[in-house]
Motif scaffolding. Structure first.
Motif, PDB file in Angstrom:
ATOM      1  N   SER A 140      36.533  35.796  37.661  1.00 56.49           N
ATOM      2  CA  SER A 140      35.589  36.419  36.736  1.00 56.49           C
ATOM      3  C   SER A 140      35.391  35.519  35.529  1.00 56.49           C
ATOM      4  O   SER A 140      36.309  34.817  35.102  1.00 56.49           O
ATOM      5  CB  SER A 140      36.086  37.801  36.287  1.00 56.49           C
ATOM      6  OG  SER A 140      37.350  37.699  35.652  1.00 56.49           O
ATOM      7  N   ARG A 169      25.034  38.040  41.530  1.00 56.91           N
ATOM      8  CA  ARG A 169      25.202  39.421  41.073  1.00 56.91           C
ATOM      9  C   ARG A 169      26.075  39.416  39.835  1.00 56.91           C
ATOM     10  O   ARG A 169      27.260  39.095  39.891  1.00 56.91           O
ATOM     11  CB  ARG A 169      25.852  40.268  42.166  1.00 56.91           C
ATOM     12  CG  ARG A 169      24.938  40.610  43.312  1.00 56.91           C
ATOM     13  CD  ARG A 169      25.609  41.609  44.241  1.00 56.91           C
ATOM     14  NE  ARG A 169      24.751  42.002  45.333  1.00 56.91           N
ATOM     15  CZ  ARG A 169      25.086  42.898  46.255  1.00 56.91           C
ATOM     16  NH1 ARG A 169      26.280  43.481  46.203  1.00 56.91           N
ATOM     17  NH2 ARG A 169      24.243  43.218  47.226  1.00 56.91           N
ATOM     18  N   GLY A 170      25.501  39.746  38.733  1.00 60.91           N
ATOM     19  CA  GLY A 170      26.244  39.784  37.485  1.00 60.91           C
ATOM     20  C   GLY A 170      25.539  40.699  36.528  1.00 60.91           C
ATOM     21  O   GLY A 170      24.678  41.494  36.916  1.00 60.91           O
ATOM     22  N   ALA A 222      37.941  39.021  31.358  1.00 57.65           N
ATOM     23  CA  ALA A 222      37.559  37.989  32.333  1.00 57.65           C
ATOM     24  C   ALA A 222      38.627  36.914  32.366  1.00 57.65           C
ATOM     25  O   ALA A 222      39.402  36.748  31.416  1.00 57.65           O
ATOM     26  CB  ALA A 222      36.205  37.381  31.964  1.00 57.65           C
ATOM     27  N   THR A 250      29.455  37.548  33.715  1.00 58.20           N
ATOM     28  CA  THR A 250      28.705  38.222  32.660  1.00 58.20           C
ATOM     29  C   THR A 250      28.121  37.172  31.737  1.00 58.20           C
ATOM     30  O   THR A 250      28.831  36.274  31.293  1.00 58.20           O
ATOM     31  CB  THR A 250      29.605  39.165  31.840  1.00 58.20           C
ATOM     32  OG1 THR A 250      30.167  40.167  32.700  1.00 58.20           O
ATOM     33  CG2 THR A 250      28.809  39.857  30.737  1.00 58.20           C
ATOM     34  N   THR A 288      32.922  35.375  41.432  1.00 54.67           N
ATOM     35  CA  THR A 288      32.097  36.468  41.934  1.00 54.67           C
ATOM     36  C   THR A 288      31.689  37.481  40.878  1.00 54.67           C
ATOM     37  O   THR A 288      30.838  38.321  41.114  1.00 54.67           O
ATOM     38  CB  THR A 288      32.845  37.212  43.053  1.00 54.67           C
ATOM     39  OG1 THR A 288      34.123  37.646  42.551  1.00 54.67           O
ATOM     40  CG2 THR A 288      33.054  36.300  44.251  1.00 54.67           C
ATOM     41  N   ASP A 289      32.295  37.415  39.706  1.00 56.66           N
ATOM     42  CA  ASP A 289      32.010  38.386  38.639  1.00 56.66           C
ATOM     43  C   ASP A 289      31.649  37.597  37.374  1.00 56.66           C
ATOM     44  O   ASP A 289      32.529  37.059  36.701  1.00 56.66           O
ATOM     45  CB  ASP A 289      33.241  39.272  38.405  1.00 56.66           C
ATOM     46  CG  ASP A 289      33.018  40.295  37.299  1.00 56.66           C
ATOM     47  OD1 ASP A 289      31.897  40.388  36.785  1.00 56.66           O
ATOM     48  OD2 ASP A 289      33.998  40.977  36.928  1.00 56.66           O
TER      49      ASP A 289
END
Length: 274
Positions: free
Chosen positions: A124, A169-170, A182, A150, A147-148
């Motif tokens: 993240s 995808r965020g 994170a 922001t 994968t994560d």
């Protein structure tokens, strides 16, 4: 050195703070290469005239590109590597004698080098910024299977558009929103740079294992890094990415590998120059 030597340079607005001439000059001297590396102030309004002039100069090898031109320069260079589509920003323009200008991006590789060296395995990340540097870093993070993600930006819609464009995808939030937890926090803005407002973030949501990476290098010790160290977090400073991306560009401009075994000496030189 004379004006007839081949040369590369870095362009930006502002540009006085740039350490790139010190880096490339250090490597040119170490390898005894007869060439120069300069810094040149180019405003957004002067970008077209700059490239028109340089294309006519047989000694010009190309340029590195810094704030605020990394997106605009794509209009002036060919893109055989698909950088426009994959990253959406260029930081290196190479001059082919008698041919087109070739654009590429060494920011992504330069950003990744210290993370790969340290064996970073996070999943993240929070990326502060949605400009040219952020585009390259987002591409780099995706290559690590993060994968994560922001994005924190002044305009969250711009950050979301960046994620959508990259097919990631965020989520995008504002700079005044709470920092999410994170594994990695990256400042990809000019906030904290000399003459710019500070990047004021509450780092308490970050886990103790998190890494804080600030690509600002003037000053080297930013408020963000100081706050991260006060929390006992691992930090990476702006020289890490700066030297890494410069080494990739050095090979492009001067057809020689940068002597990375001299990194410790180079860092000492750059730190003393502050």
């Amino acid at each position: 050195m004379t004006d007839t030597l081949p040369y590369a340079e870095v362009i930006g607005d502002p540009i006085a703070h740039s350490k790139s001439p010190l880096i490339h000059g250090f490597w040119l001297d170490a390898l005894d290469i007869e060439a120069e590396y300069r810094k040149t102030h180019v405003t957004p309004d002067g970008l077209a005239a700059y490239f028109l002039q340089r294309r006519a100069d047989p000694d010009w090898l190309g340029c590195n590109v810094t704030i605020p031109h990394k997106i605009a320069v794509m209009d002036y260079a060919d893109d055989p590597g698909g950088v426009r589509e994959r990253i959406g920003a260029m930081n290196t323009i190479a001059s082919e004698i008698g041919g087109p200008l070739i654009g590429t991006n060494t920011d992504a590789g330069g950003f990744l080098q210290p993370l790969l060296r340290d064996g970073w395995k996070g999943r993240s990340a929070v990326l502060v910024g949605a400009g040219g540097a952020a585009r390259a870093i987002l591409f780099a993070l995706a290559s690590l299977d993060v994968t994560d993600i922001t994005i924190m930006a002044r305009d969250p819609a711009k950050g979301q558009a960046l994620l959508d464009r990259a097919g990631i995808r965020g989520r995008a939030i504002g700079l005044s929103d709470a920092l999410p937890a994170a594994d990695l926090l990256v400042n990809a803005t000019s906030l904290g740079m000399v003459g710019q407002p500070v990047l004021d973030l509450d780092l308490s949501p970050l886990p103790d294992s998190a890494t804080v990476y600030d690509i600002v290098y003037a000053p080297l010790e930013t408020g963000l890094l100081n706050a991260a160290r006060a929390r006992g977090l691992k930090t990476l400073d702006g020289l890490e990415m700066l030297i890494g991306q410069a080494a990739l560009a050095f090979d492009i401009f001067f057809d020689a590998q940068a002597p990375r075994d001299l990194d410790e000496e180079l860092r000492a030189l750059l730190t003393a120059a502050e």
